[in-house]
Design an enzyme around this catalytic site. Structure first.
Site: not given
Ligand code: IMP
Length: 198
Positions: A103, A135, A163, A169, A107
């Protein structure tokens, strides 16, 4: 006002640190996966993980295979929709294989949580996950993460595969966007600063 425009993004992680960390992670994973009967499969999550995956790959000192999966996730800053679905599935059968999900960033954890559940249903011999960025402060669901490159604060980042609306990217380092609302208003804001001045 001193007339000097403020930079819209700060350098968060340099190419040098990205390179070093990819080397360390590949070394650690090679050690742990060396005993696998068949070559482990690195599963790149499209599109954000592509640069990280390439840098890991070239540093593995054991044989590995690669496959890709693409899932829908939010493309705007500000929050996850919570809706995750597979847009492009893996080509190979994961049954009996040692699988590592690669990954770009974890987040809320919703995406990785979904991926882990989906891949564990395919009866792999083992399942691990590596993320370049974590994060951790934004986590909504707890999710297992065997390897992590850097823990970062709650900032929106671009570059090295990550992105904003499909842009940035190809920036070689990780940049922290200062004002996400400003970027949402003018998605090309960083393009002017990054590329036109060179
Ligand atoms: P999650 O499901 O909230 O953990 O998010 C994962 C996805 O959110 C990542 O694979 C990214 O595509 C997008 N994402 C989360 N934070 C960021 C960021 O700060 N910059 C760019 N993409 C992010």
């Amino acid at each position: 006002m001193n007339g000097i425009p403020e930079e819209p993004a700060d350098l968060l992680i340099s190419t040098r640190d990205l390179d070093r960390r990819a080397g360390e992670l590949a070394h650690e994973m090679s050690q742990e996966l060396r005993a696998c009967v068949r070559p482990p499969v690195l599963v790149g999550v499209l599109k954000g993980s592509t640069l990280f995956l390439a840098d890991l790959l070239r540093r593995f000192d054991i044989e590995v295979e690669v496959d890709f999966i693409s899932i829908s996730s939010y493309s705007q800053a500000g929050g996850s929709s919570g809706v995750v679905r597979i847009v492009k599935d893996l080509e190979s059968d994961m049954a009996g294989r040692d699988v590592v999900i690669v990954e770009d960033i974890v987040d809320t954890g919703l995406t990785l949580n979904y991926l882990r559940r989906s891949l564990s249903e395919r009866a792999p011999a083992s399942l691990r996950a590596v993320t370049l960025l974590d994060k951790a402060a934004r986590r909504i669901v707890p999710v297992e993460l065997e390897y992590s490159g850097f823990e970062i604060p709650d900032v929106f980042v671009v570059g090295y595969g990550l992105d904003f609306q499909g842009l940035y990217r190809n920036v070689p380092e990780i940049l922290a966007v200062k004002d996400i609302a400003k970027l949402a208003n003018d998605p090309m804001l960083l393009v002017d600063r990054l590329f036109l001045e060179k």
